[in-house]
Design a protein around this motif. Sequence first.
Motif, PDB file in Angstrom:
ATOM      1  N   LEU A  32       1.973  -8.272   1.738  1.00  0.00           N
ATOM      2  CA  LEU A  32       1.418  -6.972   1.338  1.00  0.00           C
ATOM      3  C   LEU A  32       2.465  -6.091   0.664  1.00  0.00           C
ATOM      4  O   LEU A  32       2.154  -5.400  -0.320  1.00  0.00           O
ATOM      5  CB  LEU A  32       0.830  -6.250   2.545  1.00  0.00           C
ATOM      6  CG  LEU A  32      -0.491  -6.785   3.061  1.00  0.00           C
ATOM      7  CD1 LEU A  32      -0.912  -6.041   4.320  1.00  0.00           C
ATOM      8  CD2 LEU A  32      -1.575  -6.708   2.014  1.00  0.00           C
ATOM      9  N   SER A  33       3.694  -6.108   1.156  1.00  0.00           N
ATOM     10  CA  SER A  33       4.723  -5.284   0.523  1.00  0.00           C
ATOM     11  C   SER A  33       5.071  -5.807  -0.864  1.00  0.00           C
ATOM     12  O   SER A  33       5.313  -5.023  -1.786  1.00  0.00           O
ATOM     13  CB  SER A  33       5.970  -5.209   1.403  1.00  0.00           C
ATOM     14  OG  SER A  33       6.561  -6.485   1.519  1.00  0.00           O
ATOM     15  N   ALA A  35       2.960  -7.375  -2.844  1.00  0.00           N
ATOM     16  CA  ALA A  35       1.815  -7.012  -3.689  1.00  0.00           C
ATOM     17  C   ALA A  35       1.857  -5.533  -4.059  1.00  0.00           C
ATOM     18  O   ALA A  35       1.594  -5.163  -5.215  1.00  0.00           O
ATOM     19  CB  ALA A  35       0.510  -7.347  -2.977  1.00  0.00           C
ATOM     20  N   CYS A  36       2.196  -4.677  -3.105  1.00  0.00           N
ATOM     21  CA  CYS A  36       2.277  -3.239  -3.381  1.00  0.00           C
ATOM     22  C   CYS A  36       3.416  -2.926  -4.348  1.00  0.00           C
ATOM     23  O   CYS A  36       3.257  -2.111  -5.254  1.00  0.00           O
ATOM     24  CB  CYS A  36       2.461  -2.457  -2.096  1.00  0.00           C
ATOM     25  SG  CYS A  36       0.990  -2.407  -1.077  1.00  0.00           S
ATOM     26  N   GLY A  37       4.550  -3.566  -4.157  1.00  0.00           N
ATOM     27  CA  GLY A  37       5.678  -3.345  -5.062  1.00  0.00           C
ATOM     28  C   GLY A  37       5.373  -3.787  -6.475  1.00  0.00           C
ATOM     29  O   GLY A  37       5.690  -3.082  -7.438  1.00  0.00           O
ATOM     30  N   SER A  39       2.358  -4.099  -7.839  1.00  0.00           N
ATOM     31  CA  SER A  39       1.332  -3.242  -8.441  1.00  0.00           C
ATOM     32  C   SER A  39       1.911  -1.876  -8.809  1.00  0.00           C
ATOM     33  O   SER A  39       1.531  -1.298  -9.831  1.00  0.00           O
ATOM     34  CB  SER A  39       0.142  -3.086  -7.502  1.00  0.00           C
ATOM     35  OG  SER A  39       0.543  -2.457  -6.311  1.00  0.00           O
ATOM     36  N   TYR A  40       2.840  -1.329  -8.011  1.00  0.00           N
ATOM     37  CA  TYR A  40       3.473  -0.057  -8.349  1.00  0.00           C
ATOM     38  C   TYR A  40       4.280  -0.182  -9.640  1.00  0.00           C
ATOM     39  O   TYR A  40       4.224   0.685 -10.497  1.00  0.00           O
ATOM     40  CB  TYR A  40       4.377   0.398  -7.205  1.00  0.00           C
ATOM     41  CG  TYR A  40       4.993   1.756  -7.444  1.00  0.00           C
ATOM     42  CD1 TYR A  40       4.294   2.909  -7.136  1.00  0.00           C
ATOM     43  CD2 TYR A  40       6.261   1.885  -7.987  1.00  0.00           C
ATOM     44  CE1 TYR A  40       4.854   4.157  -7.353  1.00  0.00           C
ATOM     45  CE2 TYR A  40       6.826   3.118  -8.210  1.00  0.00           C
ATOM     46  CZ  TYR A  40       6.118   4.256  -7.889  1.00  0.00           C
ATOM     47  OH  TYR A  40       6.677   5.480  -8.129  1.00  0.00           O
ATOM     48  N   LYS A  41       5.030  -1.289  -9.762  1.00  0.00           N
ATOM     49  CA  LYS A  41       5.798  -1.511 -10.980  1.00  0.00           C
ATOM     50  C   LYS A  41       4.870  -1.613 -12.183  1.00  0.00           C
ATOM     51  O   LYS A  41       5.140  -1.050 -13.238  1.00  0.00           O
ATOM     52  CB  LYS A  41       6.616  -2.793 -10.861  1.00  0.00           C
ATOM     53  CG  LYS A  41       7.423  -3.106 -12.115  1.00  0.00           C
ATOM     54  CD  LYS A  41       7.905  -4.544 -12.086  1.00  0.00           C
ATOM     55  CE  LYS A  41       8.650  -4.921 -13.324  1.00  0.00           C
ATOM     56  NZ  LYS A  41       7.903  -4.818 -14.558  1.00  0.00           N
TER      57      LYS A  41
END
Length: 77
Positions: A32-33, A35-37, A39-41
């Motif tokens: 999850l981290s 994927a979040c990183g 998507s944020y980038k």
Amino acid sequence: MSDGAVSTIAKPQMRGLLHNVIKRNLIVAIALSAACGFSYKLLVGNVRKRQYAEFYRTYDAEKEFEEMRKKGLFQSC
């Protein structure tokens, strides 16, 4: 009672339960981290990078300096 319909319950896991739960939670947290990183980038970082590139491509420092000088923001000019 019917003879063929008897089923047994699965035995509870008595050893290594905490280890298995922590391992599963760690894998989920890392996934999850990541994927979040990513998507944020993709959604924030790249857009911000393009906006900065566009700003500095069209930025004229001399023009900005003259506008600030005309407004009286400098004491020496």
